[in-house]
Scaffold this active site. Structure first.
Site, PDB file in Angstrom:
ATOM      1  N   ASN A   1      21.031  -4.841  19.335  1.00  0.00           N
ATOM      2  CA  ASN A   1      21.545  -4.022  18.227  1.00  0.00           C
ATOM      3  C   ASN A   1      20.516  -4.113  17.113  1.00  0.00           C
ATOM      4  O   ASN A   1      20.153  -5.208  16.688  1.00  0.00           O
ATOM      5  CB  ASN A   1      22.892  -4.589  17.761  1.00  0.00           C
ATOM      6  N   GLY A   2      20.025  -2.955  16.655  1.00  0.00           N
ATOM      7  CA  GLY A   2      19.038  -2.962  15.572  1.00  0.00           C
ATOM      8  C   GLY A   2      17.868  -2.058  15.912  1.00  0.00           C
ATOM      9  O   GLY A   2      17.976  -1.192  16.775  1.00  0.00           O
TER      10      GLY A   2
ATOM     11  N   LYS B   1      35.465  12.674   3.329  1.00  0.00           N
ATOM     12  CA  LYS B   1      36.477  12.443   4.375  1.00  0.00           C
ATOM     13  C   LYS B   1      36.621  13.683   5.244  1.00  0.00           C
ATOM     14  O   LYS B   1      36.633  13.609   6.460  1.00  0.00           O
ATOM     15  CB  LYS B   1      37.851  12.115   3.771  1.00  0.00           C
TER      16      LYS B   1
ATOM     17  N   GLU C   1      34.846  11.815  -2.642  1.00  0.00           N
ATOM     18  CA  GLU C   1      35.423  11.085  -1.514  1.00  0.00           C
ATOM     19  C   GLU C   1      36.261  12.024  -0.635  1.00  0.00           C
ATOM     20  O   GLU C   1      36.212  11.943   0.597  1.00  0.00           O
ATOM     21  CB  GLU C   1      36.259   9.905  -2.040  1.00  0.00           C
TER      22      GLU C   1
ATOM     23  N   CYS D   1      25.836  -0.105  17.012  1.00  0.00           N
ATOM     24  CA  CYS D   1      25.836  -0.743  18.317  1.00  0.00           C
ATOM     25  C   CYS D   1      26.708  -1.999  18.255  1.00  0.00           C
ATOM     26  O   CYS D   1      26.709  -2.726  17.272  1.00  0.00           O
ATOM     27  CB  CYS D   1      24.461  -1.157  18.816  1.00  0.00           C
TER      28      CYS D   1
ATOM     29  N   HIS E   1      27.147  27.087 -12.318  1.00  0.00           N
ATOM     30  CA  HIS E   1      25.691  26.941 -12.313  1.00  0.00           C
ATOM     31  C   HIS E   1      25.144  27.104 -10.899  1.00  0.00           C
ATOM     32  O   HIS E   1      23.995  26.721 -10.649  1.00  0.00           O
ATOM     33  CB  HIS E   1      25.304  25.595 -12.927  1.00  0.00           C
TER      34      HIS E   1
ATOM     35  N   TRP F   1      24.900   3.130  19.564  1.00  0.00           N
ATOM     36  CA  TRP F   1      24.713   4.214  18.604  1.00  0.00           C
ATOM     37  C   TRP F   1      23.219   4.507  18.660  1.00  0.00           C
ATOM     38  O   TRP F   1      22.392   3.673  18.271  1.00  0.00           O
ATOM     39  CB  TRP F   1      25.139   3.777  17.208  1.00  0.00           C
TER      40      TRP F   1
ATOM     41  N   ARG G   1      31.553   0.836  16.552  1.00  0.00           N
ATOM     42  CA  ARG G   1      30.176   0.603  16.084  1.00  0.00           C
ATOM     43  C   ARG G   1      29.183   1.566  16.721  1.00  0.00           C
ATOM     44  O   ARG G   1      28.002   1.579  16.368  1.00  0.00           O
ATOM     45  CB  ARG G   1      29.759  -0.836  16.389  1.00  0.00           C
TER      46      ARG G   1
ATOM     47  N   LYS H   1      30.628   2.920  12.520  1.00  0.00           N
ATOM     48  CA  LYS H   1      31.320   2.253  11.425  1.00  0.00           C
ATOM     49  C   LYS H   1      30.391   1.403  10.572  1.00  0.00           C
ATOM     50  O   LYS H   1      30.466   1.408   9.361  1.00  0.00           O
ATOM     51  CB  LYS H   1      32.428   1.382  12.020  1.00  0.00           C
TER      52      LYS H   1
ATOM     53  N   GLU I   1      33.409  14.450   7.459  1.00  0.00           N
ATOM     54  CA  GLU I   1      33.012  13.513   8.513  1.00  0.00           C
ATOM     55  C   GLU I   1      33.923  13.537   9.727  1.00  0.00           C
ATOM     56  O   GLU I   1      33.471  13.217  10.827  1.00  0.00           O
ATOM     57  CB  GLU I   1      32.816  12.082   7.983  1.00  0.00           C
TER      58      GLU I   1
HETATM   59  O1  M6R Z   1      30.658  -0.926   5.219  1.00  0.00           O
HETATM   60  P1  M6R Z   1      30.240  -0.145   4.015  1.00  0.00           P
HETATM   61  O2  M6R Z   1      31.302   0.004   3.013  1.00  0.00           O
HETATM   62  O3  M6R Z   1      28.983  -0.712   3.395  1.00  0.00           O
HETATM   63  O4  M6R Z   1      29.882   1.290   4.574  1.00  0.00           O
HETATM   64  C1  M6R Z   1      29.361   2.291   3.773  1.00  0.00           C
HETATM   65  C2  M6R Z   1      29.417   3.637   4.458  1.00  0.00           C
HETATM   66  O5  M6R Z   1      28.699   3.605   5.650  1.00  0.00           O
HETATM   67  C3  M6R Z   1      30.856   4.073   4.764  1.00  0.00           C
HETATM   68  O6  M6R Z   1      31.653   4.073   3.628  1.00  0.00           O
HETATM   69  C4  M6R Z   1      30.853   5.502   5.368  1.00  0.00           C
HETATM   70  O7  M6R Z   1      30.453   6.412   4.409  1.00  0.00           O
HETATM   71  C5  M6R Z   1      32.242   5.854   5.911  1.00  0.00           C
HETATM   72  N1  M6R Z   1      32.108   6.446   7.207  1.00  0.00           N
HETATM   73  C6  M6R Z   1      32.955   6.848   5.076  1.00  0.00           C
HETATM   74  O8  M6R Z   1      34.218   7.135   5.568  1.00  0.00           O
END
Ligand code: M6R
Length: 607
Positions: A100-101, A485, A481, A2, A504, A74, A27, A602, A488
């Site tokens: 927000n929260g 990517k 990673e 948010c 396995h 969000w 956000r 984010k 997501e």
């Molecule tokens: O702001 P941060 O690095 O603490 O965030 C951690 C994760 O939320 C962040 O890396 C998330 O996995 C990304 N969307 C990945 O691309």
């Protein structure tokens, strides 16, 4: 999660709020809304969906006024809908609230309000605040907001406007971020700097248990418990608005990938020298503890966690000291073996991730020194840790983290070299590592210019339901990673596996044509990796080989990506770039918005 923004001044507020929401949209983008004060009335316009829908709606409404608040959501409590959007009104429509929260005790508050006859129009936890304000109003807006906030448990950044004091915004912060921008004749609040940098470069950060009162001519901070005025340190934003814009690219993610060669320089500047000397003055205050540390814990979430996994390989290999890497959401609750002889390193782009922050606080309770590897300056994690190493990557707006990951890898390399130097560990290949780190900028630039081959590979995987990423040693961490990517932003199921683990279980899922992104840069296990790839190939897997073997031919691979050969600690910085591009182009071909993947946000400020 948010985004909130509020403005009081002399200018028309609607456009300012909408512009602020656009920059904060990363956000959360389930819904958006604004509340504007005009002629002793509050007008709320809110809409499910992106900020653009709200902008269309405001074109046909009268939103005249110079004070207001706005929110991009969000969803946590209640589905995305117009009703569940913020701001929320009380029954008499003389208070409007954004939040927000998560208010953890909202159910008991809601039950008591319903008993008192209050009617709720949303399923959110946040709406209780609006009704509490009406029920407990004592004639003074500041006192009332303070009394209401003291009834709330959980995490909140709240902003309130009221017809009782029409040019005033009252804000409260507990756990979720709130920045107050200070200017002449106008003041502004927001979840982060990107929404205020257009108006001022002077700001202060509200800390937990603090309130702020904003009027056009003044902003004052208070302690929530005592109600007493407090003096805040004024800070300056040291980046300019252009860094938070797309700069000619279709998406922030593509821009942020393209920026990576510059980001490399920013992460290394003043920290690494040609002869392999490293300088991390940020760590001087805990140097003795680092010299004697028994164990290092690298704790983070998502992409930052994946950087931590690479860090484990490097630090353990170089220093022969035990490193534990874990996701913060597990670590904080599993009673880890963590003492004052350990060092906790938390890694976070945003510096606001709730679980990572909780891990930091756990370490402080146990008297363990905490280092933060953080991008967002003055974020909660940056402020609370003992020492902070900034990534200096500039604002990262795309939800999929790219340039921050690369910076994290670099800082972890520097940290490893620094630890080696202060602990008198001789690094045989120090000059090679330094040379390769310093050559990354030009190598990355070249790699970034060769994205045609990646676009073709994206065409090959775009229609598959599943994609696997395999590797050994450091490559296995980068594979994680790559898979994150891809999943997501393309919404293709993507799974990473250590190549030796394939038979396995995971191998059962490989059928004719299944894309297998195979990372093969770790020379010490290249024969093993070769065999694993052959096993997959024998089952019909479509091999996308990413290798630093300049002799590699398409004999093993169906698609081939060759990256420059450099030291293995540094290689992930290059190997991840094609994987980031692959996920980006696959998402684009599938018609997805890579900057705003569904269900994600984010900055993850709730656990
Ligand atoms: O702001 P941060 O690095 O603490 O965030 C951690 C994760 O939320 C962040 O890396 C998330 O996995 C990304 N969307 C990945 O691309």
């Amino acid at each position: 999660m948010c985004g909130i923004v509020g403005y009081t001044g002399k200018k028309q507020v609607d456009q300012i709020l909408l512009d602020g929401l656009k920059t904060l949209e990363y956000r959360g983008y389930d819904s958006a809304g604004i509340a504007v004060l005009d002629n002793n009335k509050i007008k709320i316009i809110k809409k499910e969906g992106r900020v653009d829908r709200l902008i269309e709606e405001t074109k046909i409404s009268d939103t005249t006024g110079t004070c207001g608040i706005a929110h991009t959501r969000w969803a946590t409590h209640g589905k995305p809908s117009d009703e569940n959007s913020h701001p929320h009104f009380n029954h008499s429509k003389n208070f409007a609230v954004i939040h927000n929260g998560i208010i953890e005790n909202y159910q008991s508050i809601k039950a008591s309000l319903i008993d008192d006859g209050y009617i709720f129009s949303s399923e959110t936890d946040s709406e209780v605040v609006a009704h509490l304000l009406e029920r407990d109003f004592d004639g003074d807006l500041f006192n009332t907001v303070r009394n209401v906030a003291m009834q709330l448990e959980g995490a909140y950044a709240i902003a309130v406007v009221s017809t009782h004091e029409p040019d005033k915004i009252i804000a409260v912060r507990q756990e979720t971020p709130m920045i107050i921008g200070v200017s002449q004749g106008e003041n502004i609040l927001a979840s982060d700097l990107s929404a205020i940098v257009n108006h001022t470069n002077t700001f202060y950060r509200l800390d937990n248990g603090e309130m702020a009162v904003l009027t056009p001519s003044d902003t004052t901070a208070y302690n929530l418990d005592t109600g007493k005025r407090i003096v805040k340190e004024m800070l300056t934003i040291d980046w300019d608005i252009s860094q938070a814009k797309r700069g000619g690219y279709d998406h922030f993610m593509r821009k942020e990938i393209a920026e990576q060669h510059e980001v490399i320089e920013n992460a290394l500047r003043g920290r690494l020298f040609d002869d392999g000397q490293v300088r991390l003055t940020e760590l001087e205050n805990i140097k003795d503890k680092l010299i004697n540390a028994r164990r290092i814990h690298l704790i983070a979430c998502g992409t930052s966690y994946h950087a931590g996994l690479v860090g484990k390989y490097i630090i353990e290999d170089l220093l022969r000291i035990s490193v534990e890497t874990d996701v913060a959401s597990e670590y904080r609750y599993r009673n880890p073996i963590l003492t004052e002889e350990d060092v906790l390193v938390v890694i976070s782009q945003s510096g606001e991730t709730a679980d990572t922050l909780a891990a930091l606080r756990l370490a402080k309770e146990r008297n363990a020194p905490v280092i933060g590897i953080v991008n967002s300056v003055n974020s909660s994690i940056a402020v609370e840790c003992d020492s902070v190493i900034y990534l200096n990557a500039g604002p990262e707006i795309g939800v999929a983290s790219t340039k921050a990951y690369i910076s994290q890898l670099l800082v972890l390399n520097i940290l490893a070299l620094y630890l080696a130097s202060i602990r008198d560990v001789k690094v045989e290949d120090i000059t090679e590592i330094a040379k390769d780190l310093l050559s990354l900028n030009s190598l990355a630039k070249k790699l970034l210019s060769e994205d045609v081959v990646i676009k073709e590979i994206a065409e090959h995987i775009k229609d598959h339901n599943s994609c696997f990423f395999i590797g050994r040693l450091i490559d296995s961490a980068v594979a994680l990673e790559g898979a994150l990517k891809l999943k997501e932003i393309s919404y293709i199921h993507a799974e990473a596996k250590e190549a030796g683990e394939l038979k396995h279980g995971t191998l059962a899922l490989v059928e004719k044509g299944t894309p297998i992104v195979s990372l093969m840069t770790e020379v010490s296990v290249s024969d093993k990796m070769y065999s694993n790839i052959m096993e997959v190939k024998a089952r019909g897997g479509h091999i996308i080989l990413l290798t630093n073997d300049q002799e590699a031919t398409s004999e093993l691979a169906d698609d081939l990506i060759v990256i420059p050969k450099i030291h293995r600690y540094v290689t992930p910085v290059l190997s991840v770039i094609p994987l980031q591009l692959l996920s980006y182009y696959t998402a684009i071909i599938r018609g997805n918005d890579p900057d705003k993947p569904r269900n994600l946000a984010k900055s993850v400020t709730v656990e």
